[in-house]
Design an enzyme around this catalytic site. Sequence first.
Site, short mmCIF file in Angstrom:
data_model
loop_
_atom_site.label_atom_id
_atom_site.label_comp_id
_atom_site.label_asym_id
_atom_site.label_seq_id
_atom_site.Cartn_x
_atom_site.Cartn_y
_atom_site.Cartn_z
N ASP B 386 23.08 43.76 35.45
CA ASP B 386 24.06 43.35 35.51
C ASP B 386 24.67 45.08 35.74
OD1 ASP B 386 27.14 43.46 34.52
OD2 ASP B 386 26.46 44.66 32.40
N GLY B 644 30.73 42.67 38.39
CA GLY B 644 32.45 42.43 38.50
C GLY B 644 33.10 43.16 39.21
#
Lengths: 360, 1134
Positions: B386, B644
């Site tokens: 991430d 994201g």
Amino acid sequence: MPDDIPKIRQRGKKNQPKDTAWKQQKLPALRPHYNIASAIPVTLVTGVATLAMGIALYFGHMGSLEQEVIYTNCTLQNGTQVTRIMRSETGNQTFQCLYSVILEDDFTGDVKFYYGLNKFYQNNRLYFNSRNDQQLRGKVTEIDGCDPLQYVDYKNGTKIPIAPCGYVANSMFNDTFQLFYMNDTTGRGVRVPWTTRGVLGATEMKRKFRNPVRAANQTLCDVFQGTIQPPSWRYPICQLGANSTDADVGVGFENIDFMVWMKVAALPNFRKVYRILNRQVDMFSNGLPKGTYQLVIDYNYPVYMYDGDKSFIIASENWVGPRNLFLPVIYLVVGTFLLLVTILFILIWLKQRLSRVHPT
Amino acid sequence: MPTEARDNNRHFHLGTVTDHHHQHRFCSNRISTCKYNGFSFLPRFLYEQFRRYNNIFFLAIALLQQIPDVSPTGRYTTAVPFLIILSVSALKEIFEDVKRRRSDNKVNAFSVEILVDGQWVEKEWKDVKVGDFIRVDNDSLFPADLLLLSSSEQQGMAYIETSNLDGETNLKIKQALDVTAKMTSSDQLSNFQAEITCEPPSRHVNEFNGNIEINGVARHFGIDQLLLRGARLKNTAWVFGAVIYTGHDSKLLMNSKRAPLKSGTIDVQTNYRIIFLFFVLVALALISAAGSELWRSNNIPQAWYLSFLEHDPKGSFLWGVLTFFILYNNLIPISLQVTLEIVRFFQAIYINNDIEMYVVNSDSCAIARTSNLNEELGQVKYIMSDKTGTLTRNVMKFKRVSIGSRNYGNNEDDEFGDPKLLEDAQAGDEHSEAIVEVLKMMAVCHTVVPENKDGQLIYQSSSPDEAALVRGAASQKVTFHTRQPQKVICDVFGEDETIEILDVIDFTSDRKRMSVVVRDKGEIKLYTKGADTVIFERLEQGSEQSVDYCTEHLEDYASFGYRTLCFAVRKLSNEEYAQWAPEYKKAMLAIENRAKLLAESAEKLERDMVLVGATAIEDKLQEWVPETIQALMAADIRVWMLTGDKRETAINIAHSCALCHPNTELLIVDKTTYEETYQKLEQFAARSLELERQEKEFAMVIDGKSLLHALTGEARKHFGDLALRCHAVVCCRMSPMQKAEVVEMVRKLAKHHVVLAIGDGANDVAMIQAANVGVGISGEEGLQAASASDYAIPRFHFLRRLLLVHGAWNHDRSVKVILYSFYKNICLYIIELWFAIFSAWSGQTIFERWTIGMFNVIFTAWPPVVLGLFDHPVPAEQIMKYPALYASFQNRAFSIGNFSLWIGMAIIHSLSLFFLTYATMEHQVVWDNGLTGGWLMLGNCAYTFVVATVCFKALLECDSWTWPVVVACIGSIGLWIVFVIIYALVFPHIGGIGADMAGMAYIMMSSWTFWLALLFIPLATLMWDLVIKSLFTIAMPTPRELAVMYNKRNTSFNGFERLASYSSNVLENMRLLTSSLRGSTTAGSRSRTASEASLALAEQTRYGYAFSQDENAAVAQTELIRNVDSTQEKPTGR
């Protein structure tokens, strides 16, 4: 001024791990490394040690004396050969055969006498387990695990337990031996004195085999009352050892020959101790002198059907036990091989060194 | 009343009610992640245990042994050790479950304020009920899914940080319904009554619908009013919320699947090996039973003493098969599972206690939450990371600024602090005007709201970039301090200047810029900030010179991974503005095509601008991130970044964290249709092959939309090919589920490789659970990822130590434990087969039955454990320094070749041990005093030799002899000797146990031959291992052995080459090693070779543009600016 930077809080060191060698995996360690250079001293030292051990063992074993008499086909006094004796053929008759044994050397020290059987599978699992150790400790009616040699069925429905039950006991070795020293001067044979002391470990004997407890006025046969001998036996257990010509052989479950037999052999070719020379008799205090001996065998035990052999062994052993050249030979072979490997390694190592000095 | 709503909808009353009864039907806010409770423990535990083949197998053996006379080893010799082993496993399970319960309790006991009888009462999270009013303060987590009723901010706005949920960096704005927004005190709230109807709990994070009925008037509310559990309140003093979903009904928990039962590849492989051994066992049983049949037909009834066998059913073939099956059952190591579990348990303790993975600041250390995957850490080939919170700290810092031809600021300072900027600004020339202009733009052109709190200015923003810029301007004495609907007030070099905001043109990711039209001292100006590409296109004629200066600086900034923005200004005449403004207003009010009309209208104004400068913002990385990533890549691990965030941001970070270098060719896939994506992938797959040939670095960048296509149908194959070839991959704009999908795809494509996922937020949970190994960043409380992970570490850079040291060690150790367990069992129990040849194939054991059973549990239980705990294949410092060693460890995997070698050695050892013993004991008289040993003499001697050999073998295989290893190995032999002595004394005191063994200890130990053989037989057996090992080391050393040599001798690398010159194989290994060793030190030369196929998109990324802003927020940017008045007093919320 900056407002979105996480505030660093000093929360103390509650969770800090302890800095110990155990927890940080920092125990001092030796790192063995296997390469040629480190292998050379190892192979050299073990090679030399093994070789030395082999030589020592070789002389040890050569010092063990042994005389084996294979008497599977024995000649009776009347000249006939007995090879095919079965009880059905002979009834309770015992055949006696004679062997002349010549000892080339003096057998000094504690001379042992063994009998040996070949191709006899005492280690067959079902045979092996066909016994009851509790019965052998004197509880004569304990016969679990001896099936089918547990008891004998009578027509009236009563079941008489077999003592000792099971197949191991049933097939007990029952040849007996006597040895005579043929004294040159008299020409008469002197019976070699035997003892049973030391044939079995004392604790083992006492703990595993015990005749039933008897009251003062009871005979051994009284306490075995209500049991029957195994089908292959000629006489009941209480008479086992009672008529022996040797001293202190014990009777019943405590008979030395019985106990030795019940200690099952691990391999199909085996020896079992029969007697030990009684050195308290003057003539044999130093062991068996060299000369001619006569071996008298009461030949009872059938082996021909399964193609087995029987033998009687006279042995005088030093610290290594009976003569068995395998161990010294394998020590010598392995030792030599290790030395060869060492030489090979040294050559490789030298080649490395040389190529290091003169790079091509 | 909303009675017409469907039945499965959720209805409840808000406000004081006398009867709380009807609200009990909703689930409590207590969460539980425990596996067991008191009642379910036994059935569940047994179910879990008997899902393993080997446990079923041992249960079957234990049951088979109950058939009378079938078992050669008695009735309980399997059942007893099996029970011991099961209870050890049970203890471990209980221990782990208690730990889980504790951490649940910690979360359940977080405190929150609940409104009770008009008073705020502090209670624990677990007491929160549906319909409660609660108050959440700044920087606190929401305890449940809440309806936002009101907040400290104007119009009930609240900023929340959802990086826990979706990983996006920017703050989200939520806004309360106007009917509730006015209730800003507890008094107002306690009089509030409403009925709520909403949809039943679901896992959709972006959808929500409900109605709130106040005084008979129903209003709709949706996701804009919903505050999700797991999110955090930011930049807002407080909010009031009404609890909608609690506990396991909340969206966060609905989305968190129960942690799947992960089993390591080693376990899977071990299972295959066990199945293989099972078939070997069946084959051996059949062969032996056939041997038995043959022997019987040749020897019975001639062997009169065995004649009973002729008719005994126990002599039949089938019976024989069962007997041998039981006899050989120990070929499958009964203790392997429990040994591994013990070893892993302590390995996990090592991880937990590693002081080098401890952070003082947060007082947290690494936590191994499962121990089943310790060795997987050593097999990692792909890391899925991430970005936000994992690689970056989610802290933006204004670092540098380019104005005209000059650059201000440097990389070293933590925050911009170049005194020259202010000096130049005072100079009063043209350049200083530009400086002031840039600073003003930084202070004016944004959506930030200032707040004066206790005399300190605090900036609230949904965009961290803007906040950084405003702060940056403030540090240079242009302080933005007041925002009112039509104007902002800035303190410019000590004087307040009021700047009127005429218009705001929103930032969108299509436009890549944001503009404001201002009137400053009567002059109308357009301020635009945005991406270099869009700004450069819209400059006035003759700006080439300034563009050249600027691009030079931008490239420099981008090479450090900074996020850049360009600033341009245009002076507008009153006429022009007057003409444009009504048109824009019209577009604002348009219903159809609003976005298009707005863009077109903006386009008319945003032209002929003057470039005044460019800024560089550092998205601050976590500590040691680039170093860690370089080390991991040097260890031949492929690193993927899944985020994201937007592509630009992602690429920026990829650069700054050394995932790619300036000369890495980026293969960017950003197509929206399937066909386009397919073509692009096909093209890139070919391109990557070419680049591979040229030995050039390349990395793929793909966004969520393209990925959707890339993962379907034919394209999947191309994507897979390409992805596996890339050493670095950046996936941007990923939804949490997409992250998990990518992880699953990689797992499928790279079957035998281990995929590790690392993240910190709830948005990473799916990915962490989908990966072979999930790692969470811990430290902050309530971080979801840490509690769903298999391993939690407080800092990203500990991953290096976790993998390179703990992973490599544990893998090597566990493989050793497994192979060694197979080895020792085969070594001992195959002797039964050799003995069968000499025991009429009757199934007779050579060893005493309990000694057989206890072999694994007592006499050889410790050597594998110490191997698993104390062996260090290479020193920690060395592998940390030369990460390439990690890859060479993987090659020594649990391969079939390695397995066969061990099994082969086991068979050779058993042959050697049995036949040497056999030859030594042939006549079974090995004493000078005339004793006979009997059956067990052979068995016990052989057993002693086996125990000695097996224990010394453990020493031989151990790479570092610490004293526990030596003690355990030598002690095990001693343990056996002591056991024999005691066991020989047992009969007849305890039942009938040990009859065969009575007196055997003395018999055995009184033989000289025994002692000599004990010295010789294990030595002769093991000497060949030593010789083979030495030869292997010289003939084909692994890079690891080379490193070991290096370590030992401490000589130069030339030593390697010398040693290695014996075999070409070696040379190659060495080249690999040395090149990667050197590679890790001289990585990243900054030569800029323009690749001939450089794509336009890749070109775009060269200047490092990145900007994050909440685009489709509940409150649009314009509205935000227009509605906020920072001069108003805020309610206290009490």
